[in-house]
Design a protein around this motif. Structure first.
Motif, mmCIF file in Angstrom:
data_model
loop_
_atom_site.group_PDB
_atom_site.id
_atom_site.type_symbol
_atom_site.label_atom_id
_atom_site.label_comp_id
_atom_site.label_asym_id
_atom_site.label_seq_id
_atom_site.Cartn_x
_atom_site.Cartn_y
_atom_site.Cartn_z
ATOM 1 N N ARG A 20 17.499 -88.919 -1.235
ATOM 2 C CA ARG A 20 17.937 -88.829 -2.630
ATOM 3 C C ARG A 20 19.004 -89.886 -2.929
ATOM 4 O O ARG A 20 18.957 -90.597 -3.928
ATOM 5 N N LEU A 21 19.960 -89.974 -2.025
ATOM 6 C CA LEU A 21 21.065 -90.914 -2.199
ATOM 7 C C LEU A 21 20.555 -92.360 -2.220
ATOM 8 O O LEU A 21 20.963 -93.160 -3.069
ATOM 9 N N MET A 22 19.658 -92.677 -1.298
ATOM 10 C CA MET A 22 19.139 -94.054 -1.248
ATOM 11 C C MET A 22 18.326 -94.355 -2.504
ATOM 12 O O MET A 22 18.410 -95.449 -3.058
ATOM 13 N N LEU A 23 17.578 -93.370 -2.978
ATOM 14 C CA LEU A 23 16.792 -93.562 -4.209
ATOM 15 C C LEU A 23 17.709 -93.784 -5.408
ATOM 16 O O LEU A 23 17.444 -94.628 -6.266
ATOM 17 N N ALA B 108 5.323 -87.844 -10.510
ATOM 18 C CA ALA B 108 6.030 -89.019 -9.979
ATOM 19 C C ALA B 108 5.130 -90.227 -9.783
ATOM 20 O O ALA B 108 3.911 -90.117 -9.715
ATOM 21 N N ASP B 109 5.778 -91.399 -9.679
ATOM 22 C CA ASP B 109 5.080 -92.634 -9.306
ATOM 23 C C ASP B 109 4.946 -92.725 -7.795
ATOM 24 O O ASP B 109 3.993 -93.295 -7.277
ATOM 25 N N VAL B 110 5.951 -92.182 -7.112
ATOM 26 C CA VAL B 110 5.979 -92.225 -5.653
ATOM 27 C C VAL B 110 6.406 -90.851 -5.150
ATOM 28 O O VAL B 110 7.297 -90.224 -5.734
ATOM 29 N N VAL B 111 5.752 -90.378 -4.096
ATOM 30 C CA VAL B 111 6.094 -89.090 -3.500
ATOM 31 C C VAL B 111 6.571 -89.353 -2.072
ATOM 32 O O VAL B 111 5.903 -90.057 -1.319
ATOM 33 N N ILE B 112 7.744 -88.813 -1.758
ATOM 34 C CA ILE B 112 8.287 -89.020 -0.411
ATOM 35 C C ILE B 112 8.577 -87.675 0.228
ATOM 36 O O ILE B 112 9.353 -86.869 -0.303
ATOM 37 N N SER B 113 7.937 -87.415 1.356
ATOM 38 C CA SER B 113 8.238 -86.183 2.098
ATOM 39 C C SER B 113 8.908 -86.586 3.398
ATOM 40 O O SER B 113 8.894 -87.749 3.783
ATOM 41 N N SER B 114 9.483 -85.603 4.084
ATOM 42 C CA SER B 114 9.916 -85.877 5.456
ATOM 43 C C SER B 114 9.516 -84.718 6.338
ATOM 44 O O SER B 114 9.422 -83.582 5.883
ATOM 45 N N GLY B 115 9.261 -85.039 7.593
ATOM 46 C CA GLY B 115 8.852 -84.025 8.566
ATOM 47 C C GLY B 115 7.355 -83.766 8.504
ATOM 48 O O GLY B 115 6.667 -84.171 7.564
ATOM 49 N N GLY B 116 6.873 -83.106 9.551
ATOM 50 C CA GLY B 116 5.472 -82.671 9.560
ATOM 51 C C GLY B 116 4.449 -83.781 9.710
ATOM 52 O O GLY B 116 3.268 -83.560 9.468
ATOM 53 N N GLN C 54 13.094 -99.732 5.960
ATOM 54 C CA GLN C 54 12.211 -100.848 6.302
ATOM 55 C C GLN C 54 10.905 -100.866 5.520
ATOM 56 O O GLN C 54 10.283 -101.914 5.370
ATOM 57 N N LEU C 55 10.449 -99.722 5.048
ATOM 58 C CA LEU C 55 9.139 -99.672 4.394
ATOM 59 C C LEU C 55 9.176 -99.180 2.949
ATOM 60 O O LEU C 55 8.546 -99.768 2.075
ATOM 61 N N VAL C 56 9.906 -98.098 2.722
ATOM 62 C CA VAL C 56 9.904 -97.545 1.362
ATOM 63 C C VAL C 56 10.685 -98.460 0.419
ATOM 64 O O VAL C 56 10.270 -98.716 -0.710
ATOM 65 N N GLN C 57 11.781 -98.994 0.917
ATOM 66 C CA GLN C 57 12.606 -99.884 0.093
ATOM 67 C C GLN C 57 11.803 -101.094 -0.420
ATOM 68 O O GLN C 57 11.786 -101.351 -1.621
ATOM 69 N N LYS D 288 0.216 -104.562 4.450
ATOM 70 C CA LYS D 288 -0.908 -103.757 3.976
ATOM 71 C C LYS D 288 -0.492 -102.938 2.750
ATOM 72 O O LYS D 288 -1.233 -102.831 1.771
ATOM 73 N N MET D 289 0.702 -102.411 2.839
ATOM 74 C CA MET D 289 1.233 -101.584 1.769
ATOM 75 C C MET D 289 1.457 -102.428 0.503
ATOM 76 O O MET D 289 0.988 -102.100 -0.580
#
Ligand code: AMP
Ligand code: MG
Length: 411
Positions: free
Chosen positions: A211-214, A245-253, A311-314, A17-18
């Protein structure tokens, strides 16, 4: 089963879908090949020349004309050809040319006899073996023909590609501009590394991991830090991130706790693509669209954040940069060497250690505690053990699927 998986979307559906919504970036720039490692080709690369550019010798030996091929033939030596210094003199009939590896084949030569198949004479050499036309001659264009496509668009440039460009004399290449990815962590309990912890606080692991993976993926990272669990603070972070940004990544919440505002923000400022995955770890995962960017809301638990990123962002980032290669390594079959606890209902990504057993089969063992907060499981593991959604506990000896880690997780 449907009862407790209702409302959950499978990982495969989520990914499909993504990816279906995404069109790759179009902006490209020219960079020197010395600065292009990790960048992605924006267009196919065509060879400007033949490689090798001229016929040359594959051996140290003697270059012969067809009429001098006969075995046992004694020949005088008319001159020498070195790599970088071709033979240019007169070449009388009944003689040969001493030639080194990489030296241009003298005009008229039809084969090179390796030195080991000759005998040195006082005034020349004797050929000791049968000679066939073309032997030990590397032809011009044998590796690459001028005009041939050597790299497609959407290829990541590394140690296999950049030396190839160098061999073609290409100094500059058009690559996609770097993806700009904004990242922030949410949580009143989070402290940046370097600050002391007060009661109830923990260090922010996720922003560091993301950050490291990006960076490993070659993105330009915009780090917006730690955002409090307050709608106002979160709204400001979303707006700032979306503007840059082109992509925004948050974590939590992203769960359903009282301080989980991410979903609310996404509803207010954008559009939700999907929300909950039938996946463990990683059940709460938000994907959606903001005014100018794509949004991925990773779960707060660090293992869940890393697994959903992987699995998804990559794959999302790979698609956005038009990459042809699948970001994820192929899965393989291995025999479980211990019990793998699982309840049916969600696709499970356990962390495992795989190796080859005495029979030559792959075997895999769990790293132990599989809690979504047990980040140490990653440093011991070299693969995911991927257990199907409807599967229950795995007994020793059963076959399971494994997915070896790629470079993002140190594979
Ligand atoms: P949440 O999704 O915000 O409810 O968080 C779930 C769990 O993950 C909680 O135990 C949080 O304290 C923890 N957590 C959230 N964000 C982070 C982070 N950036 N680093 C480490 N742990 C986190
Ligand atoms: Mg939280």
């Amino acid at each position: 089963m449907e009862l407790f998986t209702a409302g959950l979307i499978s990982l495969e559906d989520a990914r499909a879908k993504m990816l279906a919504q995404i069109t790759p970036l179009a902006d490209s720039e020219a960079v020197a090949i010395t600065a292009a490692a990790g960048r992605i080709t924006a267009e196919a690369v065509v060879s400007p020349l033949d490689v090798p550019p001229f016929a040359n010798s594959a051996m140290d030996g003697y270059a012969l004309r067809t009429e001098d091929f006969a075995n046992k033939q004694p020949l005088s030596v008319a001159g020498k050809a070195f790599a970088g210094a071709p033979f240019t003199g007169e070449w009388p009939a009944g003689s040969c040319i001493r030639i080194m590896t990489g030296a241009p084949i003298p005009a008229g030569a039809a084969a090179v006899v390796m030195q080991e198949q000759t005998e040195s004479l006082e005034d020349g050499v004797r050929i000791l073996a049968d000679v066939t036309a073309g032997q030990n001659i590397r032809l011009a264009g044998e590796d690459i023909r001028q005009g041939a496509s050597v790299l497609a668009a959407g290829v990541k440039l590394g140690a296999a590609e950049l030396p190839l460009l160098a061999s073609l004399g290409i100094r500059q290449i058009r690559v996609l501009r770097k993806l700009r990815v904004a990242v922030f962590s949410t949580g009143d309990e989070l402290q940046p590394v370097g600050e002391p912890l007060a009661a109830g606080q923990i260090y922010d692991t996720n922003r560091f991991a993301v950050r490291l993976m990006l960076e490993t993926l070659g993105c330009e990272v915009i780090d917006l830090g730690i955002i409090k669990d307050q709608p106002e603070a979160l709204r400001a972070a979303f707006l700032q991130a979306d503007a840059q940004a082109d992509v925004v990544i948050s974590s939590g919440g992203v769960s359903v706790g009282e301080a989980d505002y991410t979903k609310q923000m996404l509803e207010e400022l954008g559009e939700i693509g999907f929300w909950k995955l039938a996946m463990k770890p990683g059940k709460p995962f938000a994907f959606g669209r903001l005014a100018n960017s794509w949004f991925c809301g990773l779960p707060g638990n660090p293992v869940s954040a890393a697994v959903t990123f992987y699995q998804l962002v990559q794959p999302l980032l790979a698609r956005l940069t038009g990459q042809q290669a699948d970001a994820l390594p192929p899965r393989m079959r291995a025999r479980a060497s211990g019990v793998l606890k699982k309840s049916p209902g969600r696709l499970d990504f356990q962390r495992g250690i795989f190796s080859r057993n005495a029979d030559g089969d792959l075997q895999v063992i769990s790293t132990g505690h599989q809690g979504s907060h047990v980040f140490s499981s990653f440093s011991q593991a070299n693969c995911f053990i991927v257990l199907e959604r409807e599967r229950g506990t795995v007994q020793p000896g059963e076959w399971v699927e494994i997915e070896p880690f790629n470079a993002l997780l140190g594979g």
